[in-house]
Design an enzyme around this catalytic site. Structure first.
Site, PDB file in Angstrom:
ATOM      1  N   LYS A 150      -9.573  24.142 -19.038  1.00 56.74           N
ATOM      2  CA  LYS A 150      -9.209  23.881 -20.431  1.00 56.74           C
ATOM      3  C   LYS A 150      -7.934  24.668 -20.718  1.00 56.74           C
ATOM      4  O   LYS A 150      -7.967  25.887 -20.844  1.00 56.74           O
ATOM      5  CB  LYS A 150     -10.340  24.294 -21.375  1.00 56.74           C
ATOM      6  CG  LYS A 150     -10.033  23.944 -22.825  1.00 56.74           C
ATOM      7  CD  LYS A 150     -11.210  24.244 -23.722  1.00 56.74           C
ATOM      8  CE  LYS A 150     -11.038  23.675 -25.109  1.00 56.74           C
ATOM      9  NZ  LYS A 150      -9.797  24.062 -25.774  1.00 56.74           N
ATOM     10  N   GLU A 190      -2.014  18.136 -21.868  1.00 58.23           N
ATOM     11  CA  GLU A 190      -1.791  19.356 -22.636  1.00 58.23           C
ATOM     12  C   GLU A 190      -0.453  19.945 -22.197  1.00 58.23           C
ATOM     13  O   GLU A 190      -0.230  20.155 -21.002  1.00 58.23           O
ATOM     14  CB  GLU A 190      -2.958  20.320 -22.328  1.00 58.23           C
ATOM     15  CG  GLU A 190      -3.064  21.492 -23.242  1.00 58.23           C
ATOM     16  CD  GLU A 190      -3.854  21.227 -24.540  1.00 58.23           C
ATOM     17  OE1 GLU A 190      -4.255  20.074 -24.801  1.00 58.23           O
ATOM     18  OE2 GLU A 190      -4.043  22.191 -25.282  1.00 58.23           O
ATOM     19  N   ARG A 204      -1.816  19.438 -27.381  1.00 57.34           N
ATOM     20  CA  ARG A 204      -2.238  18.137 -26.856  1.00 57.34           C
ATOM     21  C   ARG A 204      -1.213  17.077 -27.216  1.00 57.34           C
ATOM     22  O   ARG A 204      -0.792  17.004 -28.368  1.00 57.34           O
ATOM     23  CB  ARG A 204      -3.594  17.772 -27.475  1.00 57.34           C
ATOM     24  CG  ARG A 204      -4.171  16.464 -26.967  1.00 57.34           C
ATOM     25  CD  ARG A 204      -5.566  16.288 -27.519  1.00 57.34           C
ATOM     26  NE  ARG A 204      -6.254  15.163 -26.913  1.00 57.34           N
ATOM     27  CZ  ARG A 204      -7.579  14.997 -26.974  1.00 57.34           C
ATOM     28  NH1 ARG A 204      -8.336  15.855 -27.613  1.00 57.34           N
ATOM     29  NH2 ARG A 204      -8.144  13.956 -26.412  1.00 57.34           N
ATOM     30  N   GLU A 221     -12.952  20.469 -15.670  1.00 56.78           N
ATOM     31  CA  GLU A 221     -11.497  20.625 -15.644  1.00 56.78           C
ATOM     32  C   GLU A 221     -11.144  21.944 -16.317  1.00 56.78           C
ATOM     33  O   GLU A 221     -11.875  22.403 -17.197  1.00 56.78           O
ATOM     34  CB  GLU A 221     -10.827  19.484 -16.426  1.00 56.78           C
ATOM     35  CG  GLU A 221     -11.021  18.125 -15.816  1.00 56.78           C
ATOM     36  CD  GLU A 221     -10.325  17.027 -16.631  1.00 56.78           C
ATOM     37  OE1 GLU A 221      -9.409  17.335 -17.408  1.00 56.78           O
ATOM     38  OE2 GLU A 221     -10.727  15.863 -16.481  1.00 56.78           O
ATOM     39  N   ARG A 226     -16.493  12.525 -31.453  1.00 54.95           N
ATOM     40  CA  ARG A 226     -16.908  13.740 -30.755  1.00 54.95           C
ATOM     41  C   ARG A 226     -18.275  13.478 -30.152  1.00 54.95           C
ATOM     42  O   ARG A 226     -19.155  12.966 -30.833  1.00 54.95           O
ATOM     43  CB  ARG A 226     -16.997  14.884 -31.769  1.00 54.95           C
ATOM     44  CG  ARG A 226     -17.326  16.223 -31.173  1.00 54.95           C
ATOM     45  CD  ARG A 226     -17.555  17.258 -32.254  1.00 54.95           C
ATOM     46  NE  ARG A 226     -16.396  17.421 -33.138  1.00 54.95           N
ATOM     47  CZ  ARG A 226     -15.287  18.072 -32.801  1.00 54.95           C
ATOM     48  NH1 ARG A 226     -15.169  18.612 -31.614  1.00 54.95           N
ATOM     49  NH2 ARG A 226     -14.296  18.174 -33.651  1.00 54.95           N
TER      50      ARG A 226
HETATM   51  P1  AMP Z   1     -10.641  22.516 -29.225  1.00 60.26           P
HETATM   52  O1  AMP Z   1      -9.231  22.386 -29.761  1.00 60.26           O
HETATM   53  O2  AMP Z   1     -11.091  23.913 -29.020  1.00 60.26           O
HETATM   54  O3  AMP Z   1     -11.612  21.646 -29.991  1.00 60.26           O
HETATM   55  O4  AMP Z   1     -10.673  21.901 -27.744  1.00 60.26           O
HETATM   56  C1  AMP Z   1     -10.305  20.607 -27.455  1.00 60.26           C
HETATM   57  C2  AMP Z   1      -8.849  20.578 -26.991  1.00 60.26           C
HETATM   58  O5  AMP Z   1      -8.698  21.164 -25.700  1.00 60.26           O
HETATM   59  C3  AMP Z   1      -8.311  19.177 -26.757  1.00 60.26           C
HETATM   60  O6  AMP Z   1      -7.967  18.573 -27.965  1.00 60.26           O
HETATM   61  C4  AMP Z   1      -7.119  19.427 -25.864  1.00 60.26           C
HETATM   62  O7  AMP Z   1      -6.001  19.741 -26.658  1.00 60.26           O
HETATM   63  C5  AMP Z   1      -7.474  20.697 -25.127  1.00 60.26           C
HETATM   64  N1  AMP Z   1      -7.636  20.555 -23.669  1.00 60.26           N
HETATM   65  C6  AMP Z   1      -7.211  21.465 -22.777  1.00 60.26           C
HETATM   66  N2  AMP Z   1      -7.533  21.106 -21.532  1.00 60.26           N
HETATM   67  C7  AMP Z   1      -8.174  19.921 -21.598  1.00 60.26           C
HETATM   68  C8  AMP Z   1      -8.767  19.049 -20.637  1.00 60.26           C
HETATM   69  N3  AMP Z   1      -8.767  19.342 -19.328  1.00 60.26           N
HETATM   70  N4  AMP Z   1      -9.369  17.923 -21.089  1.00 60.26           N
HETATM   71  C9  AMP Z   1      -9.386  17.630 -22.413  1.00 60.26           C
HETATM   72  N5  AMP Z   1      -8.845  18.417 -23.373  1.00 60.26           N
HETATM   73  C10 AMP Z   1      -8.245  19.566 -22.972  1.00 60.26           C
END
Ligand code: AMP
Length: 588
Positions: free
Chosen positions: A251, A301, A256, A249, A418
């Site tokens: 990102k 998101e 969130r 998907e 996680r």
């Molecule tokens: P990080 O904040 O770098 O740890 O990345 C995880 C975060 O990416 C999640 O908590 C979501 O806020 C965000 N996110 C963006 N796109 C997606 C997606 N397609 N699936 C899950 N999380 C996503």
């Protein structure tokens, strides 16, 4: 229960640095108490009256509390304020002045827990023009009948400074020890992860035992802890890990949210469990209008988009929606879309144990897609070429990278954990490492030269998921612009601590310490072994810690993350091991 019993336990907890000992103090206490008290005791041990997602705070300023202390101790306000300037903590001021008063007063009524809760609830709900006077009086009544130690903790609770070290993980350990066995700890933690309500879990265990906790279900109105992603340094390794095939998907780089929808009513929660409904009223309305089922919990998101072209805008734009003031204007000026990526509950059914594809299907079928309500762009890929092509499309569409999601039968939604069922893969152009770090500020060094008079550098830490400690990984002095430097005291000083906070593991000694509350995003060139930092020292094999080389602040304050959601020591250690193998892969 007498409040004195609780205050005595708080004192014992404060006196020990060992998490094991804290759990055992709490577990003995839980075992001996009336089950009707346990819920409040658990909340108060964390300085709260109810779970975080209720979003209510006792909200008494130091100055207001000083007025209550003066009134209860019969001391002029000027004297109380002077002592406060000297000691810095209204709790210590109260303890000192109540002790003096006790020498001359013979009679006071012992405080019961029920009375403390009653007054604290009244403080919480006091509003209107004379709310400050009401709050001052309610606290003074309690302080009047307090012992010095009871007074210390009361003042810490009402000012939000209750830090006896009873973290959620310690309380869960204690509950398992008191009411079940060590082997039941995961089941108890699951209950907490799907309700975010430690008091509820404690009360259920005390009254209905483990079976009661087992039957707790995901419910609308009670946010779940979010599922988190691991990271890997290449698409090849992602595919290898996921059995050669996975869903990818986009990102998205936004905020969130977890949306709880029930009969047209919508509440939006951040990953820190703050209620964001008033920040995204348009998104809430669009979800309500587009939802085809009666009840649902979905995750997505929220991303700011260009009004004319619909192109995605950088993260900084959507953060304007988090402002407290001028929200109506921000809603008009900054169009936002929600890109939904998961569904954990629909029409009375808990979907967390269903595999990814089923949840995704349920999500797609439950909403009218279009306008402000979108699904994340997704493609199933079965080769490195396909994966890289999708990754490059994501970057072209202004996304951060991709989220790979397992298609295995056991690809359940793991609330609060996680794992490799989700793997993130980002591209960071400015850094040799493929990803940035979200780190907690635990200290600061006074500035020199141009930065004299303010903070010049910060001591940054990652969270150790095994021990619950914040371990230092770098001293950060680069990437701050003038505005950020000037705003540092306002951002950080609420968390000032006279000594090293109990949750911080450090060898370096900064000029000032902070309780870990603020999370900043940092990029770095490399992770290397370090004699001065403490992160991962139990994992490196030779006792040395891991540190970040050439760290730089990206300009992004991660106020959507709790400090214990920052990049973990375990992740940094994993990245350290991967760093020398493969490196980053960009497909170019
Ligand atoms: P990080 O904040 O770098 O740890 O990345 C995880 C975060 O990416 C999640 O908590 C979501 O806020 C965000 N996110 C963006 N796109 C997606 C997606 N397609 N699936 C899950 N999380 C996503």
């Amino acid at each position: 229960m007498l409040y004195a019993d609780l205050a005595a336990r708080f004192e014992e907890l404060e006196a020990t640095g060992s998490r094991l000992e804290m759990a055992s103090i709490l577990s003995d206490f839980f075992k001996g108490m009336d089950a009707r008290d346990i819920r409040s005791v658990v909340y108060l041990s964390q300085g709260k009256l109810r779970p975080d997602f209720h979003g209510v705070e006792l909200g008494m300023s130091d100055r207001l509390v000083l007025r209550s202390i003066s009134s209860a101790a019969g001391v002029p306000l000027g004297k109380t304020e002077k002592l406060w300037i000297e000691l810095g903590d209204p709790g210590l001021v109260a303890e000192r002045l109540i002790a003096v008063k006790k020498q001359t007063t013979l009679f006071s009524e012992p405080l019961t827990l029920a009375r403390v809760i009653r007054n604290l609830e009244a403080i919480e709900s006091a509003d209107g023009r004379d709310s400050q006077t009401k709050k001052t009086k309610l606290l003074a009544q309690l302080l009047h009948d307090s012992s010095p130690v009871e007074a210390r903790f009361l003042c810490r609770i009402v000012t939000g400074r209750m830090r006896v070290g009873a973290g959620a993980m310690t309380i869960l350990d204690a509950l398992a020890e008191a009411f079940a066995g060590k082997e039941d700890r995961p089941l108890i933690e699951r209950g907490y992860n799907i309700t975010c309500d430690l008091g509820l879990i404690a009360e259920t265990l005390a009254t209905e035992g483990l079976e009661g906790v087992e039957s707790i279900k995901v419910a609308v109105g009670s946010p779940l802890k979010v599922m988190l992603a691991e990271r890997l340094p290449s698409v090849e390794q992602i595919l290898e890990r996921m059995g050669g095939r996975c869903a990818m998907e986009y990102k998205y780089d936004g905020i969130r949210v977890q949306a709880h929808i029930s009969a047209g009513e919508v509440r939006l929660y951040s990953r820190r469990l703050e209620d964001l409904t008033s920040n995204f009223p348009d998104v809430a309305a669009a979800l309500a209008a587009g939802c085809r089922v009666k009840d649902a919990i979905i995750e997505g998101e929220c991303v700011a988009v260009d009004r004319d072209t619909g192109a995605m805008l950088p993260f900084q734009t959507v953060t304007h929606r988090r402002k407290k003031h001028g929200m109506e204007q921000a809603v008009r000026d900054i169009p936002v879309r929600i890109f939904m990526f998961d569904m954990v509950y629909a029409d009375g059914e808990d979907l967390t144990a269903r595999p990814y594809e089923e949840r995704r299907r349920a999500l797609a079928e439950s909403f009218e897609i279009g306008g402000q309500v979108e699904l994340t762009k997704m493609r199933v890929v079965g080769s490195v070429e396909e994966g890289l092509a999708f990754f490059n499309e994501a970057l072209e569409d202004k996304c951060e990278g991709i989220m790979a999601k397992s298609l295995a039968e056991d690809s359940v939604y793991r609330a609060g954990s996680r794992g490799f069922l989700w793997v993130k893969y980002k591209r960071d152009y400015e850094s040799a490492l493929t990803d940035s770090f979200d780190l907690a500020v635990v200290g600061a060094f006074f500035g020199m030269g141009k930065r004299t008079g303010g903070y010049g550098a910060l001591l940054m830490a990652s969270f150790d998921e095994d021990t619950g400690m914040f371990c230092t990984v770098c001293k950060l002095g680069t990437g701050f612009d003038d505005g950020f430097l000037a705003g540092m005291p306002a951002l950080l000083d609420d968390g000032l601590s006279e000594t090293r906070p109990r949750s911080v593991d450090a060898k370096m000694t900064p000029d000032v310490w902070f309780e870990p509350t603020v999370v900043l995003e940092v990029v770095a060139a490399e992770i290397s072994k370090s004699p001065v930092h403490t992160a991962a020292s139990a994992l490196t094999g030779d006792g040395s810690g891991l540190g970040l080389r050439f760290p730089r602040f990206t300009g992004r304050v991660r106020d959507d993350k709790e400090p214990d959601q920052c990049t973990s020591v375990q992740e940094i250690h994993g990245m350290y091991l991967l760093q020398d193998r493969g490196g980053s892969e960009t497909g170019e």
